[in-house]
Scaffold this motif. Structure first.
Motif, PDB file in Angstrom:
ATOM      1  N   UNK A  26     -43.309   7.356  -5.820  1.00  0.00           N
ATOM      2  CA  UNK A  26     -44.150   8.510  -6.109  1.00  0.00           C
ATOM      3  C   UNK A  26     -43.301   9.766  -5.920  1.00  0.00           C
ATOM      4  N   UNK A  27     -43.872  10.903  -6.256  1.00  0.00           N
ATOM      5  CA  UNK A  27     -43.107  12.156  -6.212  1.00  0.00           C
ATOM      6  C   UNK A  27     -43.780  13.138  -5.265  1.00  0.00           C
ATOM      7  N   UNK A  28     -43.031  13.568  -4.250  1.00  0.00           N
ATOM      8  CA  UNK A  28     -43.446  14.697  -3.416  1.00  0.00           C
ATOM      9  C   UNK A  28     -42.391  15.780  -3.603  1.00  0.00           C
ATOM     10  N   UNK A  29     -42.737  16.796  -4.347  1.00  0.00           N
ATOM     11  CA  UNK A  29     -41.776  17.821  -4.748  1.00  0.00           C
ATOM     12  C   UNK A  29     -42.042  19.096  -3.961  1.00  0.00           C
ATOM     13  N   UNK A  30     -41.146  19.386  -3.025  1.00  0.00           N
ATOM     14  CA  UNK A  30     -41.278  20.573  -2.179  1.00  0.00           C
ATOM     15  C   UNK A  30     -40.397  21.680  -2.745  1.00  0.00           C
ATOM     16  N   UNK A  31     -41.012  22.599  -3.470  1.00  0.00           N
ATOM     17  CA  UNK A  31     -40.268  23.703  -4.072  1.00  0.00           C
ATOM     18  C   UNK A  31     -40.145  24.890  -3.131  1.00  0.00           C
ATOM     19  N   UNK A  32     -40.730  24.769  -1.938  1.00  0.00           N
ATOM     20  CA  UNK A  32     -40.626  25.840  -0.944  1.00  0.00           C
ATOM     21  C   UNK A  32     -39.391  25.633  -0.071  1.00  0.00           C
ATOM     22  N   UNK A  33     -39.202  24.404   0.433  1.00  0.00           N
ATOM     23  CA  UNK A  33     -38.098  24.134   1.355  1.00  0.00           C
ATOM     24  C   UNK A  33     -36.867  23.560   0.665  1.00  0.00           C
ATOM     25  N   UNK A  34     -37.081  22.728  -0.380  1.00  0.00           N
ATOM     26  CA  UNK A  34     -35.939  22.033  -0.976  1.00  0.00           C
ATOM     27  C   UNK A  34     -35.924  22.177  -2.497  1.00  0.00           C
ATOM     28  N   UNK A  35     -35.862  23.395  -3.019  1.00  0.00           N
ATOM     29  CA  UNK A  35     -35.860  23.538  -4.483  1.00  0.00           C
ATOM     30  C   UNK A  35     -34.541  23.159  -5.132  1.00  0.00           C
ATOM     31  N   UNK A  36     -33.436  23.176  -4.365  1.00  0.00           N
ATOM     32  CA  UNK A  36     -32.111  22.954  -4.946  1.00  0.00           C
ATOM     33  C   UNK A  36     -31.980  21.538  -5.487  1.00  0.00           C
ATOM     34  N   UNK A  37     -32.561  20.579  -4.770  1.00  0.00           N
ATOM     35  CA  UNK A  37     -32.389  19.179  -5.146  1.00  0.00           C
ATOM     36  C   UNK A  37     -33.548  18.644  -5.981  1.00  0.00           C
ATOM     37  N   UNK A  49     -47.263  15.001  -5.893  1.00  0.00           N
ATOM     38  CA  UNK A  49     -47.649  16.160  -5.095  1.00  0.00           C
ATOM     39  C   UNK A  49     -46.588  17.231  -5.279  1.00  0.00           C
ATOM     40  N   UNK A  50     -47.014  18.421  -5.665  1.00  0.00           N
ATOM     41  CA  UNK A  50     -46.082  19.531  -5.862  1.00  0.00           C
ATOM     42  C   UNK A  50     -46.490  20.663  -4.935  1.00  0.00           C
ATOM     43  N   UNK A  51     -45.603  20.984  -4.001  1.00  0.00           N
ATOM     44  CA  UNK A  51     -45.805  22.105  -3.086  1.00  0.00           C
ATOM     45  C   UNK A  51     -44.929  23.248  -3.575  1.00  0.00           C
ATOM     46  N   UNK A  52     -45.547  24.344  -3.981  1.00  0.00           N
ATOM     47  CA  UNK A  52     -44.798  25.420  -4.626  1.00  0.00           C
ATOM     48  C   UNK A  52     -45.205  26.768  -4.052  1.00  0.00           C
ATOM     49  N   UNK A  53     -44.287  27.729  -4.082  1.00  0.00           N
ATOM     50  CA  UNK A  53     -44.688  29.096  -3.734  1.00  0.00           C
ATOM     51  C   UNK A  53     -45.672  29.616  -4.769  1.00  0.00           C
ATOM     52  N   UNK A  54     -46.412  30.635  -4.389  1.00  0.00           N
ATOM     53  CA  UNK A  54     -47.436  31.126  -5.309  1.00  0.00           C
ATOM     54  C   UNK A  54     -46.827  31.620  -6.611  1.00  0.00           C
ATOM     55  N   UNK A  55     -45.641  32.200  -6.537  1.00  0.00           N
ATOM     56  CA  UNK A  55     -44.940  32.621  -7.739  1.00  0.00           C
ATOM     57  C   UNK A  55     -43.537  32.028  -7.738  1.00  0.00           C
ATOM     58  N   UNK A  56     -43.086  31.612  -8.919  1.00  0.00           N
ATOM     59  CA  UNK A  56     -41.778  30.987  -9.076  1.00  0.00           C
ATOM     60  C   UNK A  56     -40.802  31.989  -9.671  1.00  0.00           C
ATOM     61  N   UNK A  57     -39.549  31.890  -9.238  1.00  0.00           N
ATOM     62  CA  UNK A  57     -38.515  32.719  -9.826  1.00  0.00           C
ATOM     63  C   UNK A  57     -38.154  32.235 -11.224  1.00  0.00           C
ATOM     64  N   UNK A  58     -37.509  33.112 -11.990  1.00  0.00           N
ATOM     65  CA  UNK A  58     -37.164  32.770 -13.376  1.00  0.00           C
ATOM     66  C   UNK A  58     -36.230  31.568 -13.432  1.00  0.00           C
ATOM     67  N   UNK A  59     -35.269  31.489 -12.508  1.00  0.00           N
ATOM     68  CA  UNK A  59     -34.330  30.364 -12.511  1.00  0.00           C
ATOM     69  C   UNK A  59     -35.040  29.056 -12.189  1.00  0.00           C
ATOM     70  N   UNK A  60     -35.972  29.095 -11.228  1.00  0.00           N
ATOM     71  CA  UNK A  60     -36.709  27.880 -10.881  1.00  0.00           C
ATOM     72  C   UNK A  60     -37.592  27.433 -12.043  1.00  0.00           C
ATOM     73  N   UNK A  61     -38.196  28.384 -12.743  1.00  0.00           N
ATOM     74  CA  UNK A  61     -39.025  28.033 -13.899  1.00  0.00           C
ATOM     75  C   UNK A  61     -38.189  27.329 -14.955  1.00  0.00           C
ATOM     76  N   UNK A  62     -36.975  27.822 -15.197  1.00  0.00           N
ATOM     77  CA  UNK A  62     -36.097  27.172 -16.182  1.00  0.00           C
ATOM     78  C   UNK A  62     -35.764  25.750 -15.754  1.00  0.00           C
ATOM     79  N   UNK A  63     -35.467  25.568 -14.474  1.00  0.00           N
ATOM     80  CA  UNK A  63     -35.147  24.220 -13.989  1.00  0.00           C
ATOM     81  C   UNK A  63     -36.352  23.289 -14.103  1.00  0.00           C
TER      82      UNK A  63
END
Length: 372
Positions: free
Chosen positions: A133-144, A164-178
């Protein structure tokens, strides 16, 4: 006489030039023969080296087979000593699956832990696509994030996913591209999807945000395998954005601080369970009935004082069996004869209203009706 001398001189020059050309030809021929001989020696050496490489490769395969057989023999002997090794693979996989459904947020996924424990467990984990399954933490570990998602997608095969996707309320442009490169495959394969949009000042206010800068933009993709959806919106407003364009299997929705009105009605027609928690605005009865006409279990709790607007024409929830409210004031929004299938009613103490004068629906007794 002069002409004869000139002809004689010309002839001598031609002879010298011809001799030089013959000399060049002889030297070129000698070099060609030498290169041919060298090429032949190189070819023979290459054939010899190729043969040696084949022999070495065969020796390596034999050694690897012998090593594997020896390791398997050691594992079998170890099974007689270690009780865990005596468990059949089917039972181990059942244990692994039950643990994978209970992964804690912020920790390494159990499937990766299992795969890194021993050879046998790794083999079982990699062969069982249901574990991943996928637990995607975009707050603590966005690099990987990209590397991690690709690994899970590869190991999960064609299985539907618990995501499960844990994300900041707003994403940066680079993160959106990734995320544009990896999340579409994840969302379209999700069967159980939790979107958690976190904010440092949780529930502090409701602000309008461009959906293209949030994790919710990916809920505008088709979700053909989605059966269970949980959204933690933390009060964010997305303007007129509409989510879930296609979710034919959706049966369970849990919305925390995210209004039901932000979702389209079409994918919600088959929803059986609707859990509205921490709501700061509630739909009117007509809209609620229009969006989830077949709901069987309905739970409503509020974050701030708000009420359900009644409609001139009473609406009936013919299939609603379980109704749970955080205040008796909400009960007045439901017509007394509009809940024919109701078998369980739970009403909280009411943080935002105090009205004990409202009678329960006629279909159940007062003793069954409320728990305060």
């Amino acid at each position: 006489m002069a002409e004869a001398n000139f002809a004689q001189a010309q002839r001598q020059r031609d002879e010298h030039h011809l001799a030089a050309l013959y000399q060049q030809h002889a030297e070129a021929l000698a070099r060609t023969r030498a290169q041919d001989d060298e090429l032949e020696r190189t070819r023979r050496a290459f054939e010899s080296a190729t043969t040696s490489a084949r022999i070495a490769r065969l020796d390596l395969e034999i050694a690897e087979r012998a090593l594997k057989q020896h390791i398997d023999a050691i594992s079998e002997r170890s099974a007689a000593i270690s009780p865990i090794q005596r468990l059949p693979s089917e039972l181990l996989l059942r244990i692994f699956r039950s643990r994978s459904l209970d992964d804690s947020c912020g920790r390494c996924q159990s499937s990766f832990i299992v795969a890194g424990t021993c050879r046998r467990w790794r083999k079982l984990a990699l062969e069982s696509t249901a574990l991943w399954s996928i637990y995607l933490d975009l707050v603590k570990r966005p690099v990987y994030a990209a590397e991690y998602v690709r690994a899970v997608l590869a190991r999960s095969g064609n299985q539907s996913l618990v995501v499960t996707v844990l994300a900041p309320q707003q994403l940066g442009a680079e993160m959106v591209r990734d995320l544009n490169e990896i999340l579409p495959d994840v969302i379209t394969r999700a069967n159980y999807l939790s979107i958690l949009a976190c904010h440092p000042t949780l529930f502090s206010g409701h602000q309008n945000i461009d959906i293209s800068t949030t994790i919710f933009k990916f809920l505008q993709l088709p979700t053909p395998q989605l059966a269970h959806l949980m959204i933690l919106g933390t009060g964010v407003r997305l303007g007129d954005a509409r989510l879930l364009p296609a979710a034919p299997l959706l049966a369970f929705i849990e919305l925390v601080a995210y209004p039901l009105s932000r979702l389209p009605a079409a994918p919600l027609q088959a929803v059986q369970v609707l859990d509205l928690e921490g709501q700061y605005e509630l739909p009117d009865m007509a809209l609620l009935h229009e969006m989830v006409p077949n709901v069987r279990r309905l739970i409503i709790t509020r974050l701030s004082p708000c009420h359900m607007q009644e409609t001139p024409v009473p609406v009936h929830f013919a299939h609603l069996e379980h109704l749970e409210l955080d205040g008796i004031d909400l009960l007045s929004s439901f017509p007394h004869d509009g809940l024919p299938a109701l078998t369980c009613l739970i009403v909280g103490s009411g943080r935002f209203a105090d009205d004990n004068s409202l009678p329960p629906p006629a279909t159940i007794t007062e003793t069954e009706a409320a728990t305060f």
